[in-house]
Motif scaffolding. Structure first.
Motif, PDB file in Angstrom:
ATOM      1  N   ALA A 123       0.841  -1.205   0.000  1.00  0.00           N
ATOM      2  CA  ALA A 123       0.000   0.000   0.000  1.00  0.00           C
ATOM      3  C   ALA A 123       0.869   1.245   0.000  1.00  0.00           C
ATOM      4  N   LEU A 124       0.343   2.268  -0.647  1.00  0.00           N
ATOM      5  CA  LEU A 124       0.939   3.601  -0.634  1.00  0.00           C
ATOM      6  C   LEU A 124      -0.079   4.513   0.023  1.00  0.00           C
ATOM      7  N   ALA A 125       0.276   5.114   1.149  1.00  0.00           N
ATOM      8  CA  ALA A 125      -0.669   5.940   1.906  1.00  0.00           C
ATOM      9  C   ALA A 125      -0.486   7.409   1.566  1.00  0.00           C
ATOM     10  N   GLY A 126      -1.546   8.183   1.728  1.00  0.00           N
ATOM     11  CA  GLY A 126      -1.468   9.618   1.499  1.00  0.00           C
ATOM     12  C   GLY A 126      -2.819  10.282   1.661  1.00  0.00           C
ATOM     13  N   SER A 127      -2.831  11.590   1.373  1.00  0.00           N
ATOM     14  CA  SER A 127      -4.063  12.388   1.465  1.00  0.00           C
ATOM     15  C   SER A 127      -4.278  13.183   0.192  1.00  0.00           C
ATOM     16  N   ALA A 128      -3.814  12.648  -0.925  1.00  0.00           N
ATOM     17  CA  ALA A 128      -3.798  13.399  -2.175  1.00  0.00           C
ATOM     18  C   ALA A 128      -5.047  13.188  -3.027  1.00  0.00           C
TER      19      ALA A 128
ATOM     20  N   LEU B  79       8.046   9.633  12.423  1.00  0.00           N
ATOM     21  CA  LEU B  79       8.408  10.943  11.888  1.00  0.00           C
ATOM     22  C   LEU B  79       8.144  12.033  12.926  1.00  0.00           C
ATOM     23  N   PRO B  80       9.018  13.035  13.011  1.00  0.00           N
ATOM     24  CA  PRO B  80       8.763  14.159  13.920  1.00  0.00           C
ATOM     25  C   PRO B  80       7.452  14.849  13.538  1.00  0.00           C
ATOM     26  N   GLY B  81       6.768  15.410  14.538  1.00  0.00           N
ATOM     27  CA  GLY B  81       5.486  16.045  14.313  1.00  0.00           C
ATOM     28  C   GLY B  81       5.481  17.084  13.210  1.00  0.00           C
ATOM     29  N   PRO B  82       6.439  18.043  13.209  1.00  0.00           N
ATOM     30  CA  PRO B  82       6.431  19.060  12.150  1.00  0.00           C
ATOM     31  C   PRO B  82       6.592  18.474  10.752  1.00  0.00           C
ATOM     32  N   VAL B  83       7.392  17.421  10.623  1.00  0.00           N
ATOM     33  CA  VAL B  83       7.581  16.797   9.318  1.00  0.00           C
ATOM     34  C   VAL B  83       6.308  16.066   8.893  1.00  0.00           C
ATOM     35  N   ALA B  84       5.692  15.351   9.828  1.00  0.00           N
ATOM     36  CA  ALA B  84       4.446  14.652   9.527  1.00  0.00           C
ATOM     37  C   ALA B  84       3.366  15.635   9.092  1.00  0.00           C
ATOM     38  N   ASP B  85       3.249  16.749   9.798  1.00  0.00           N
ATOM     39  CA  ASP B  85       2.249  17.767   9.446  1.00  0.00           C
ATOM     40  C   ASP B  85       2.539  18.372   8.084  1.00  0.00           C
ATOM     41  N   MET B  86       3.818  18.617   7.787  1.00  0.00           N
ATOM     42  CA  MET B  86       4.195  19.194   6.493  1.00  0.00           C
ATOM     43  C   MET B  86       3.827  18.253   5.355  1.00  0.00           C
ATOM     44  N   LEU B  87       4.103  16.959   5.529  1.00  0.00           N
ATOM     45  CA  LEU B  87       3.808  16.002   4.471  1.00  0.00           C
ATOM     46  C   LEU B  87       2.305  15.861   4.251  1.00  0.00           C
ATOM     47  N   ALA B  88       1.538  15.857   5.347  1.00  0.00           N
ATOM     48  CA  ALA B  88       0.085  15.765   5.207  1.00  0.00           C
ATOM     49  C   ALA B  88      -0.477  17.017   4.546  1.00  0.00           C
ATOM     50  N   ASP B  89       0.040  18.174   4.928  1.00  0.00           N
ATOM     51  CA  ASP B  89      -0.398  19.429   4.307  1.00  0.00           C
ATOM     52  C   ASP B  89      -0.043  19.448   2.826  1.00  0.00           C
ATOM     53  N   SER B  90       1.133  18.932   2.485  1.00  0.00           N
ATOM     54  CA  SER B  90       1.557  18.908   1.089  1.00  0.00           C
ATOM     55  C   SER B  90       0.664  17.997   0.259  1.00  0.00           C
ATOM     56  N   ASP B  91       0.258  16.864   0.835  1.00  0.00           N
ATOM     57  CA  ASP B  91      -0.665  15.982   0.123  1.00  0.00           C
ATOM     58  C   ASP B  91      -2.021  16.645  -0.073  1.00  0.00           C
ATOM     59  N   ALA B  92      -2.475  17.381   0.941  1.00  0.00           N
ATOM     60  CA  ALA B  92      -3.737  18.109   0.789  1.00  0.00           C
ATOM     61  C   ALA B  92      -3.610  19.139  -0.326  1.00  0.00           C
ATOM     62  N   GLY B  93      -2.458  19.777  -0.424  1.00  0.00           N
ATOM     63  CA  GLY B  93      -2.209  20.713  -1.513  1.00  0.00           C
ATOM     64  C   GLY B  93      -2.151  20.016  -2.856  1.00  0.00           C
ATOM     65  N   LEU B  94      -1.564  18.823  -2.870  1.00  0.00           N
ATOM     66  CA  LEU B  94      -1.520  18.041  -4.105  1.00  0.00           C
ATOM     67  C   LEU B  94      -2.944  17.776  -4.595  1.00  0.00           C
TER      68      LEU B  94
END
Length: 282
Positions: free
Chosen positions: A155-160, A235-250
């Motif tokens: 599986a590949l997980a994300g919010s994109a 993953l550190p919290g700020p990095v996890a939040d950044m990646l989730a935000d980036s997927d939402a932007g995607l």
């Protein structure tokens, strides 16, 4: 003389290699690094190695002495990225650098991504300093996606969602940086850079499955749930939040471009998804 910051990082090393491939004499290249001991391979090629630390302004004036063109590779410090960039920009102004190329973010001036704020601020700093510039506004790296991990978990997980990402390889972006640093005609240019063939994360999962012969699916989840999952795997919290935000932007289209600035700069098509997956699986 052409200087590259973060020269022992992935993008920095690839940019130096691309400049050498274009025929830039190694003695005309300056590798700016925090720890010169890690740059022995560059020294062995005849590249000048100078100690430079974004967080230590006193190292930057000597590091930029005699430099004509500078590539500022954006810092990966999410805490004080703009402050670190300011140190480099001010040193570049004092050194009389004639061109500052900066690795920014796709449509940094209008993007809703959380990452965009630091890039907007850095672009403003460069303009205010009066330095001739090139803004290399990069979309996502193909290497951001952990293909072996997706294969291992099936599986590949994300919010994109079904958003399309114009991802390209680090080597593609490095080749573009080498082009603007070694050719005339790029002063005060802004390039929106991304891969020629955008794809969804569902299509990425399908490509991994097709090449591996094993089932892999895309698991879409809300950004908060995705961030929590990333924290859960360490993953550190700020990095996890950044990646989730980036997927939402995607999902919104913030990492998609139909411009072909990147392939035009490098004089060839950008790396295809199938090529990137094949390399990752190998």
């Amino acid at each position: 003389m052409i200087a590259i910051t973060g020269a022992t990082g992935h993008l920095g090393q690839l940019t130096i290699a691309a400049l050498l491939d274009r025929g830039t004499p190694p003695q005309d290249l300056v590798a700016l690094v925090r720890d010169p001991a890690r740059a022995a391979a560059l020294s062995a090629q005849g590249v000048q190695v100078r100690q430079a630390d974004y967080t230590q302004p006193q190292t930057l004036d000597a590091a930029l002495s005699g430099v004509d063109r500078l590539l500022l590779v954006s810092s990966n410090d999410l805490g004080d990225r703009v402050g670190q960039h300011r140190n480099v920009v001010e040193a570049a102004r004092r050194a009389g650098v004639n061109l500052l190329a900066y690795t920014s973010l796709l449509r940094a001036d209008t993007s809703q991504l959380g990452l965009a704020a630091d890039h907007r601020a850095t672009e403003a700093l460069i303009r205010e300093a009066g330095l001739p510039f090139v803004f290399l506004r990069n979309s996502w790296y193909l290497e951001n996606y952990n293909v072996p991990q997706a294969l291992a978990h099936g599986a590949l997980a994300g919010s994109a969602g079904e958003g399309r990402v114009s991802a390209a390889s680090r080597a593609d972006y490095a080749a573009a940086a080498a082009a603007v640093l070694s050719e005339p005609g790029h002063v005060n240019a802004i390039y929106e850079l991304g891969g020629d063939d955008a794809f969804t994360l569902s299509e990425l999962a399908a490509e991994i499955a097709a090449q591996s012969g094993r089932p892999v699916h895309y698991q879409d989840m809300p950004p908060a749930q995705y961030a929590a999952m990333l924290r859960g795997v360490g993953l550190p919290g700020p990095v996890a939040d950044m990646l989730a935000d980036s997927d939402a932007g995607l999902a919104r289209g913030d990492l998609y471009t139909d411009r072909r600035d990147l392939s035009r700069l490098i004089g060839r098509p950008t790396t295809k998804l199938a090529e990137a997956v094949r390399a990752a699986l190998a």
